[in-house]
Write an enzyme that holds these catalytic residues in place. Sequence first.
Site, mmCIF file in Angstrom:
data_model
loop_
_atom_site.group_PDB
_atom_site.id
_atom_site.type_symbol
_atom_site.label_atom_id
_atom_site.label_comp_id
_atom_site.label_asym_id
_atom_site.label_seq_id
_atom_site.Cartn_x
_atom_site.Cartn_y
_atom_site.Cartn_z
ATOM 1 N N MET A 141 -92.473 -27.887 -33.484
ATOM 2 C CA MET A 141 -93.013 -29.347 -33.753
ATOM 3 C C MET A 141 -92.203 -29.993 -32.667
ATOM 4 O O MET A 141 -92.090 -31.061 -32.836
ATOM 5 C CB MET A 141 -92.315 -29.645 -35.184
ATOM 6 C CG MET A 141 -93.414 -29.039 -36.243
ATOM 7 S SD MET A 141 -93.253 -29.959 -37.856
ATOM 8 C CE MET A 141 -91.489 -29.973 -38.235
ATOM 9 N N LEU A 147 -87.435 -29.717 -28.369
ATOM 10 C CA LEU A 147 -87.027 -28.219 -28.017
ATOM 11 C C LEU A 147 -85.542 -28.299 -27.584
ATOM 12 O O LEU A 147 -84.966 -29.067 -26.983
ATOM 13 C CB LEU A 147 -88.087 -27.938 -26.701
ATOM 14 C CG LEU A 147 -89.498 -27.837 -27.091
ATOM 15 C CD1 LEU A 147 -90.178 -27.073 -26.009
ATOM 16 C CD2 LEU A 147 -89.918 -26.941 -28.392
ATOM 17 N N GLY A 164 -82.506 -22.832 -29.050
ATOM 18 C CA GLY A 164 -83.070 -22.209 -30.263
ATOM 19 C C GLY A 164 -84.508 -21.884 -30.042
ATOM 20 O O GLY A 164 -85.115 -20.758 -30.164
ATOM 21 N N HIS A 165 -85.355 -22.990 -29.764
ATOM 22 C CA HIS A 165 -86.747 -22.661 -29.424
ATOM 23 C C HIS A 165 -86.877 -21.902 -28.118
ATOM 24 O O HIS A 165 -87.695 -21.013 -27.864
ATOM 25 C CB HIS A 165 -87.437 -24.021 -29.053
ATOM 26 C CG HIS A 165 -87.510 -25.156 -30.424
ATOM 27 N ND1 HIS A 165 -86.904 -26.059 -30.514
ATOM 28 C CD2 HIS A 165 -88.059 -24.880 -31.630
ATOM 29 C CE1 HIS A 165 -86.930 -26.690 -31.555
ATOM 30 N NE2 HIS A 165 -87.888 -26.173 -32.311
ATOM 31 N N GLY A 175 -88.086 -18.348 -36.131
ATOM 32 C CA GLY A 175 -86.445 -18.324 -36.381
ATOM 33 C C GLY A 175 -86.051 -17.812 -37.719
ATOM 34 O O GLY A 175 -86.657 -18.443 -38.684
ATOM 35 N N GLU A 176 -85.132 -17.047 -37.572
ATOM 36 C CA GLU A 176 -84.568 -16.842 -39.264
ATOM 37 C C GLU A 176 -83.854 -18.178 -39.710
ATOM 38 O O GLU A 176 -83.321 -17.967 -40.956
ATOM 39 C CB GLU A 176 -83.542 -15.620 -38.953
ATOM 40 C CG GLU A 176 -84.268 -14.244 -38.685
ATOM 41 C CD GLU A 176 -83.373 -13.166 -38.325
ATOM 42 O OE1 GLU A 176 -82.265 -13.387 -38.657
ATOM 43 O OE2 GLU A 176 -83.746 -12.156 -38.309
ATOM 44 N N LYS A 177 -83.450 -19.117 -38.928
ATOM 45 C CA LYS A 177 -82.904 -20.024 -39.527
ATOM 46 C C LYS A 177 -83.711 -20.808 -40.837
ATOM 47 O O LYS A 177 -83.243 -20.963 -41.715
ATOM 48 C CB LYS A 177 -82.643 -21.242 -38.435
ATOM 49 C CG LYS A 177 -82.042 -22.571 -38.889
ATOM 50 C CD LYS A 177 -82.068 -23.578 -37.867
ATOM 51 C CE LYS A 177 -81.558 -24.995 -38.562
ATOM 52 N NZ LYS A 177 -82.681 -25.749 -39.227
ATOM 53 N N ASP A 178 -84.882 -20.670 -40.521
ATOM 54 C CA ASP A 178 -85.964 -21.112 -41.640
ATOM 55 C C ASP A 178 -86.331 -19.960 -42.575
ATOM 56 O O ASP A 178 -87.394 -19.443 -42.539
ATOM 57 C CB ASP A 178 -87.304 -22.004 -41.465
ATOM 58 C CG ASP A 178 -86.751 -23.329 -40.470
ATOM 59 O OD1 ASP A 178 -86.235 -24.064 -41.389
ATOM 60 O OD2 ASP A 178 -87.043 -23.411 -39.193
ATOM 61 N N SER A 229 -83.576 -29.321 -34.268
ATOM 62 C CA SER A 229 -84.290 -30.687 -33.724
ATOM 63 C C SER A 229 -83.793 -31.891 -34.622
ATOM 64 O O SER A 229 -83.581 -32.996 -34.202
ATOM 65 C CB SER A 229 -85.925 -30.910 -34.074
ATOM 66 O OG SER A 229 -86.229 -29.662 -33.221
#
Length: 297
Positions: A30, A33, A36-37, A150-153, A189
């Site tokens: 989204m 950036l 992480g992105h 990402g494993e963050k979400d 973000s």
Amino acid sequence: MQTFAEIAQLREQITTWRRAGRRIAFVPTMGNLHEGHLTLMRKARKHADVVVASIFVNPMQFEKTEDLTNYPRTLEQDIAKLQQQNMVDVVFTPTPEIMYPAGVNNQTVIDVPGLSTILEGELRPGHFRGVATIVNKLFNIVQPDVACFGEKDYQQLALIRQMVIDLAMDIHIVGVPTVREMDGLAMSSRNSNLTVDERQRAPVLARTMRWINNQMRGGRTDYDELIVDANDQLRAAGLQPDKSFIRDAVTLLPITDATQQAVILMSAQLGKARLIDNQVVDLSPAVTVEEEVAEAN
């Protein structure tokens, strides 16, 4: 690097790659950036010949109009960053009118039963329906062999994996470990919404999560009380805890005797930013050196 806003343009390029036998990796974002992105895109490059990234702030996954309005949009800077890094081949930058020509409310939707309505899904009704719908639509446009998330979400990743299984998509989903700042804060973000003072306090979420991990590894199984204690720590640091959970890392259901890995899922409000984080905890009993020797003999 090419930039396309129209679906037809991107499909023409995808067709060219397919005819040439190229393997395609996809990273949906989204925008706004950060490292992480970029880590996701580097991972994608290892899995394919060409990498497609998308930048689209998806209105369907926002419950509150205010959250959608306040979401940081930095498209020009994002494109410049990707050009400088030279890590993707195409950036897809559609508008809401392109992705939802009949409007969001008239869009066919994808709903993943169970996973879309528990935990974060219960807190944010309709959020995961919006996520599943846009990811499915982007998959249909890009037709990737591999997609990186990402494993963050954590719950989002579980939901997308289940959607791919349920809809028999021939796409390999790669989970990429959370990228953190030096002080442990998970990159996001939304971190750009933190004031200087809030940014100094934000790492308390990750530290509290590690404290829960240590308590569990030490044998504590009173999970509800652990969450209560953790929330007290967050409040003491000036964070307002949302719902936090300790669940089976595979099913996201309550922990049972059969659970081998748990996941700590935490979220908290800090000023205008909602921070989320997670950590997997290994619950399987540790094997001692003596046990290893006995088994070998």
